[in-house]
Scaffold this active site. Structure first.
Site, PDB file in Angstrom:
ATOM      1  CB  SER A   1      -0.892  -0.010   1.250  1.00  0.00           C
ATOM      2  OG  SER A   1      -1.473   1.256   1.433  1.00  0.00           O
TER       3      SER A   1
ATOM      4  CE1 TYR B   1      -3.259  -0.305   4.883  1.00  0.00           C
ATOM      5  CE2 TYR B   1      -3.858  -2.574   5.307  1.00  0.00           C
ATOM      6  CZ  TYR B   1      -3.574  -1.557   4.422  1.00  0.00           C
ATOM      7  OH  TYR B   1      -3.610  -1.803   3.072  1.00  0.00           O
TER       8      TYR B   1
ATOM      9  CE  LYS C   1      -1.313  -4.659   3.430  1.00  0.00           C
ATOM     10  NZ  LYS C   1      -1.518  -5.991   2.810  1.00  0.00           N
TER      11      LYS C   1
ATOM     12  CG  LEU D   1     -14.541   9.451  -0.454  1.00  0.00           C
ATOM     13  CD1 LEU D   1     -15.276  10.310   0.558  1.00  0.00           C
ATOM     14  CD2 LEU D   1     -13.569  10.305  -1.264  1.00  0.00           C
TER      15      LEU D   1
HETATM   16  C1  WQD Z   1      -9.902   8.771   1.263  1.00  0.00           C
HETATM   17  C2  WQD Z   1     -10.128  10.264   1.531  1.00  0.00           C
HETATM   18  C3  WQD Z   1     -10.431  10.773   3.857  1.00  0.00           C
HETATM   19  C4  WQD Z   1     -14.190   8.626   4.320  1.00  0.00           C
HETATM   20  C5  WQD Z   1      -6.844   3.882   3.179  1.00  0.00           C
HETATM   21  C6  WQD Z   1      -5.603   3.070   3.400  1.00  0.00           C
HETATM   22  C7  WQD Z   1      -5.117   2.517   2.109  1.00  0.00           C
HETATM   23  C8  WQD Z   1      -6.226   1.739   1.484  1.00  0.00           C
HETATM   24  C9  WQD Z   1      -7.404   2.672   1.213  1.00  0.00           C
HETATM   25  C10 WQD Z   1      -6.411  -0.568   2.075  1.00  0.00           C
HETATM   26  C11 WQD Z   1      -9.369  10.751   2.761  1.00  0.00           C
HETATM   27  C12 WQD Z   1     -11.693  11.080   3.066  1.00  0.00           C
HETATM   28  C13 WQD Z   1     -13.016   9.156   3.794  1.00  0.00           C
HETATM   29  C14 WQD Z   1     -15.238   9.486   4.723  1.00  0.00           C
HETATM   30  C15 WQD Z   1     -13.917  11.375   4.042  1.00  0.00           C
HETATM   31  N1  WQD Z   1      -6.622   0.705   2.363  1.00  0.00           N
HETATM   32  N2  WQD Z   1     -12.899  10.505   3.663  1.00  0.00           N
HETATM   33  N3  WQD Z   1     -15.061  10.838   4.569  1.00  0.00           N
HETATM   34  O1  WQD Z   1      -7.462   6.681   4.092  1.00  0.00           O
HETATM   35  O2  WQD Z   1      -6.738   7.381   1.735  1.00  0.00           O
HETATM   36  O3  WQD Z   1      -6.520   5.001   2.417  1.00  0.00           O
HETATM   37  O4  WQD Z   1      -7.826   3.148   2.491  1.00  0.00           O
HETATM   38  O5  WQD Z   1      -5.937  -1.051   1.097  1.00  0.00           O
HETATM   39  O6  WQD Z   1      -4.016   1.684   2.354  1.00  0.00           O
HETATM   40  O7  WQD Z   1      -4.595   3.928   3.906  1.00  0.00           O
HETATM   41  O8  WQD Z   1      -8.775   5.955   2.048  1.00  0.00           O
HETATM   42  O9  WQD Z   1     -11.145   6.017   1.406  1.00  0.00           O
HETATM   43  O10 WQD Z   1     -10.551   6.066   3.892  1.00  0.00           O
HETATM   44  O11 WQD Z   1     -10.132   8.071   2.494  1.00  0.00           O
HETATM   45  O12 WQD Z   1     -13.782  12.611   3.913  1.00  0.00           O
HETATM   46  O13 WQD Z   1     -16.325   9.065   5.198  1.00  0.00           O
HETATM   47  O14 WQD Z   1     -11.499  10.470   1.808  1.00  0.00           O
HETATM   48  O15 WQD Z   1     -10.188  11.786   4.820  1.00  0.00           O
HETATM   49  O16 WQD Z   1      -8.954  12.084   2.507  1.00  0.00           O
HETATM   50  P1  WQD Z   1      -7.345   6.372   2.642  1.00  0.00           P
HETATM   51  P2  WQD Z   1     -10.221   6.472   2.494  1.00  0.00           P
END
Ligand code: WQD
Length: 336
Positions: free
Chosen positions: A125, A150, A154, A200
């Site tokens: 990741s 997490y 990795k 997200l």
């Molecule tokens: C994306 C953006 C949040 C939810 C993680 C892991 C990565 C992979 C993907 C496993 C960020 C914003 C999110 C919400 C929001 N995991 N957000 N409201 O954190 O970039 O990556 O998940 O393989 O390894 O690190 O992904 O989708 O959680 O967030 O505003 O309800 O969306 O702050 O900027 P992230 P995410």
């Protein structure tokens, strides 16, 4: 016909990779403990490709079960997805994450060592970079101290593999995913978040479907164009195809080092507000959202420099953000 073991093969990225492996003519054997997916995904894969993969419900945390599997199954390569992946949850249950994400890797590599098996692809990741100093992020960016358990699992996983390649003549590739999104065009497989989505895009599609009241945007005070955080959202089918390219590289012995790692993203950064706008355009539905405080552990921006993967894997993401979001929306509607 080469037989490829896919651990976590009924999961989100795993199932899309199994479909692409079968499309490329590989025989596929899946190990999954069904802790974060449903057995129905197996039939969906068969509906898409016409071939039902071999399936073994095994928990890789049980060393004896891992050993027994390899006593009766020969594989020409392993793609290892099986792991816990929720960043926030990993901070609450660190030992569960080390047990599931690290012990299982060691047990698999021990079997590969003892049976002289080769060709290992590891699901890594972009989290290993933390907040990179320079954007876009290249593979020689500093791997910083992980911001989450997490992410640490990795980083540790990559180190364990690198040392195994040095001492046991293993050839391996780690793929450092950016943010996987979207669903297969058949609308038969996609992201299946069990419970409240952490990521997200599933939260966006569930809000649009009326399952969630509104999306909470975690912060708009980041030093970015619109104040919201930037990520590199890559279609899951493009990501699956990167695994095929990496596997072919090892099977054809085109790798330049015993252990290699590649960034897998689109190369484009998109902010949360830009995602919302693109989703509204792709779905034709206005999205209910509100700005709230930042989420702890989040970084400002991450997007990939994909030139090495483009050159060495001859792989490039093909789907646009809108296409990925449209596929995610179609998948959500199918779920309803
Ligand atoms: C994306 C953006 C949040 C939810 C993680 C892991 C990565 C992979 C993907 C496993 C960020 C914003 C999110 C919400 C929001 N995991 N957000 N409201 O954190 O970039 O990556 O998940 O393989 O390894 O690190 O992904 O989708 O959680 O967030 O505003 O309800 O969306 O702050 O900027 P992230 P995410």
């Amino acid at each position: 016909m080469k037989n490829i073991l896919v651990t976590g093969g009924l999961g989100y990225i795993g199932s899309h990779t199994v479909v692409e492996l079968q499309n490329e003519g590989f025989k596929v054997t899946i190990i999954d403990n069904l802790s974060n997916t449903r057995i129905s995904v197996l039939d969906k894969i068969a509906e898409i490709t016409g071939i039902k993969p071999d399936f073994h419900q095994i928990d890789l945390r049980i060393k004896s079960d891992v050993k027994n599997f390899f006593e009766t199954n020969t594989v020409d390569g392993i793609i290892h997805f099986a792991a816990f992946k929720a960043v926030g949850e990993s901070m609450q249950k660190p030992l569960d994450y080390y047990e599931n994400n690290v012990n299982t890797l060691v047990y698999l590599l021990q079997e590969m060592r003892d049976r002289k098996l080769d060709n290992f692809i590891f699901s890594s990741s972009c989290t290993v970079y933390g907040q990179a100093d320079i954007l876009p992020i290249t593979e020689n960016a500093t791997v910083k101290k992980a911001a989450s358990t997490y992410g640490n699992t990795k980083q540790i996983g990559e180190e364990i593999i690198q040392e195994s390649c040095k001492s046991h003549h293993l050839n391996a590739i780690a793929l450092r995913y950016f943010n996987p999104i979207g669903a297969h065009s058949s609308v038969k497989i996609g992201e299946l978040p069990l419970g409240v989505p952490q990521n997200l895009i599933p939260f966006v599609t569930q809000t649009a479907a009326g399952i969630r009241k509104e999306l909470a945007v975690f912060g708009n005070d980041y030093p970015t164009t619109d104040g919201t955080a930037i990520r590199d959202y890559v279609h899951v089918v493009d990501l699956a195809k990167a695994h095929i390219a990496a596997l072919q590289r090892l099977i054809n012995k085109n790798n330049k080092e015993a252990f290699e790692f590649f960034n897998v993203g689109t190369g484009t950064g998109t902010s949360v507000l830009q995602v919302i706008k693109a989703f509204e355009k792709a779905s034709g539905k206005p999205l209910n959202y509100k700005i709230v405080d930042r989420r702890e552990g989040d970084i400002t921006a991450a997007y990939a420099d994909t030139s090495i993967a483009n050159k060495e894997l001859k792989w490039k993401s093909e789907n646009t953000l809108e296409e990925a979001l449209e596929s995610a929306w179609k998948w959500q509607q199918q779920q309803n």
